[in-house]
Scaffold this motif. Structure first.
Motif, short mmCIF file in Angstrom:
data_model
loop_
_atom_site.label_atom_id
_atom_site.label_comp_id
_atom_site.label_asym_id
_atom_site.label_seq_id
_atom_site.Cartn_x
_atom_site.Cartn_y
_atom_site.Cartn_z
N TRP A 191 0.84 -1.19 0.00
CA TRP A 191 0.00 0.00 0.00
C TRP A 191 0.89 1.26 0.00
CZ3 TRP A 191 -0.74 -4.44 2.61
CH2 TRP A 191 -1.98 -5.09 2.48
N PHE A 192 0.45 2.25 -0.73
CA PHE A 192 1.21 3.51 -0.72
C PHE A 192 0.25 4.69 -0.58
CE2 PHE A 192 0.04 3.54 -5.20
CZ PHE A 192 -0.14 4.89 -5.49
N ALA A 193 0.84 5.76 -0.06
CA ALA A 193 0.07 7.01 0.07
C ALA A 193 1.05 8.17 -0.02
CB ALA A 193 -0.66 7.04 1.41
N ILE A 205 -1.44 9.59 9.68
CA ILE A 205 -0.31 8.85 9.11
C ILE A 205 1.00 9.45 9.64
CG2 ILE A 205 0.90 8.33 6.94
CD1 ILE A 205 -1.87 8.37 5.57
N LYS A 218 -6.29 3.67 7.08
CA LYS A 218 -5.79 2.75 6.06
C LYS A 218 -6.48 2.94 4.72
CE LYS A 218 -4.29 -0.84 9.29
NZ LYS A 218 -4.41 -2.26 9.70
N TYR A 220 -6.94 5.54 3.23
CA TYR A 220 -6.28 6.62 2.48
C TYR A 220 -5.21 6.04 1.54
CZ TYR A 220 -3.99 11.14 1.70
OH TYR A 220 -3.46 12.29 1.14
N PHE A 221 -4.80 4.81 1.80
CA PHE A 221 -3.74 4.17 1.02
C PHE A 221 -4.32 3.49 -0.23
CE2 PHE A 221 -1.70 4.79 5.00
CZ PHE A 221 -0.34 4.83 4.76
N THR A 222 -3.47 3.40 -1.23
CA THR A 222 -3.81 2.70 -2.48
C THR A 222 -3.13 1.33 -2.49
OG1 THR A 222 -3.98 4.79 -3.70
CG2 THR A 222 -3.67 2.77 -4.99
N LYS A 223 -3.91 0.29 -2.75
CA LYS A 223 -3.36 -1.06 -2.78
C LYS A 223 -2.78 -1.36 -4.15
CE LYS A 223 -6.10 -4.70 -2.72
NZ LYS A 223 -7.01 -5.78 -2.23
N TYR A 276 4.11 -0.82 3.58
CA TYR A 276 3.48 0.50 3.49
C TYR A 276 4.52 1.53 3.04
CZ TYR A 276 -0.91 -0.92 5.65
OH TYR A 276 -2.13 -1.51 5.91
N VAL A 278 5.02 5.66 2.41
CA VAL A 278 4.47 7.00 2.64
C VAL A 278 5.45 8.02 2.07
CG1 VAL A 278 3.71 8.69 4.34
CG2 VAL A 278 3.31 6.24 4.74
#
Length: 282
Positions: A191-193, A205, A218, A220-223, A276, A278
């Motif tokens: 996952w990234f944001a 975050i 969670k 807010y994150f893109t899988k 993850y 960020v």
């Protein structure tokens, strides 16, 4: 059958007539008793043989009816057509074996009996011939069923069991494959944001300068699939990774618009420290 009964009755009558000549009043009573026992024994033997003959004849009638049912079923339609045929074929086989056993028993009784009848011998011979004809008819019936792709035999059940086993194995294999695929997908999911400092703080975050320490959002994150997604456009002229990832596993460069793009050159190493990602942008 009526002819046999007539012959047997005649034989019994002859025996009775021969012994009905009344002896002298003073003749030995023991002799009469012996003759009576002989007559009774012969009557019992005849009754037993007649009973067997009746059972055999009844068996052949039942077999003929079952054959008719098979003939109707094989030329007809219906979801349970094959089951009806199978049941009747099995019934025919059982009655054939039963008749074969009864005829063998009758032959044994004829050999051991004092009652001799050529007519009865001919009748038994005819029954044996009829049994052989039924065997041939059953073979012919099986051939006709096979021609219509209707197979009735223990082999069919074996094939059915094998098909069931194969189906079970296929289902088990598919389930294992699904499990492996699911596990594999999970292992390769990350996952990234990215966002401004303010945006990241609003999602918990980034809290007091620390990343992913609290109860962050969670959603807010893109899988992504790390095997496929190796490039992330950040749409900003300023970008900084806040999570720890080996520097040798990625590049952070600008595009033609001077906006940063993260390119992951070694996904396994990049995501080994954290699933993850960020990134803080401006």
């Amino acid at each position: 059958m009526k002819k046999i009964l007539f012959v047997m009755c005649c034989m019994a009558t002859i025996v009775a007539c021969k012994n009905s000549k009344t002896p002298e009043p003073q003749q030995n009573i023991v002799q009469n008793d012996s003759l009576q026992k002989i007559i009774e024994q012969r009557d019992n033997e005849i009754n037993d043989m007649m009973g067997i003959l009746n059972d055999v004849e009844e068996g052949f009638r039942a077999i003929s009816k079952a054959e008719d049912r098979v003939t109707i079923a094989k030329d007809g339609e219906g979801a349970n057509k094959q089951e009806q045929i199978r049941e009747n074929i099995q019934f025919i086989q059982q009655r054939m074996e039963h008749n074969r056993s009864l005829i063998a028993k009758l032959q044994q009784q004829m050999r051991e009996s004092s009652f001799k009848s050529e007519e009865l011998k001919r009748t038994v011979s005819n029954l044996i011939k009829q049994l052989e004809e039924k065997d041939d008819q059953l073979k012919q019936l099986r051939a006709e069923l096979a021609a219509k792709d209707i197979h009735i035999a223990e082999l069919d059940q074996t094939i059915s069991n094998l098909n069931t086993n194969v189906s079970d194995l296929k289902t088990e294999s598919e389930q294992k494959t699904q499990t492996i695929d699911s596990q594999d997908k999970q292992l390769n999911t990350a996952w990234f944001a990215f966002g401004t400092k303010k945006e990241l703080k609003s999602q918990n975050i980034l809290v007091k300068g620390k990343v992913l320490q609290g109860n962050f959002n969670k959603s807010y994150f893109t899988k992504i699939d790390i095997r496929v997604d190796k490039e992330i456009k950040l749409y900003s002229k300023s970008a900084k990774l806040l999570t720890m990832h080996p520097s040798s596993s990625y590049t952070l460069t600008t595009d033609a618009k001077d906006q940063y793009v993260l390119r992951i050159t070694n996904p396994q190493i990049f995501w080994s420290t954290s699933k993850y990602l960020v990134i803080q942008v401006k």
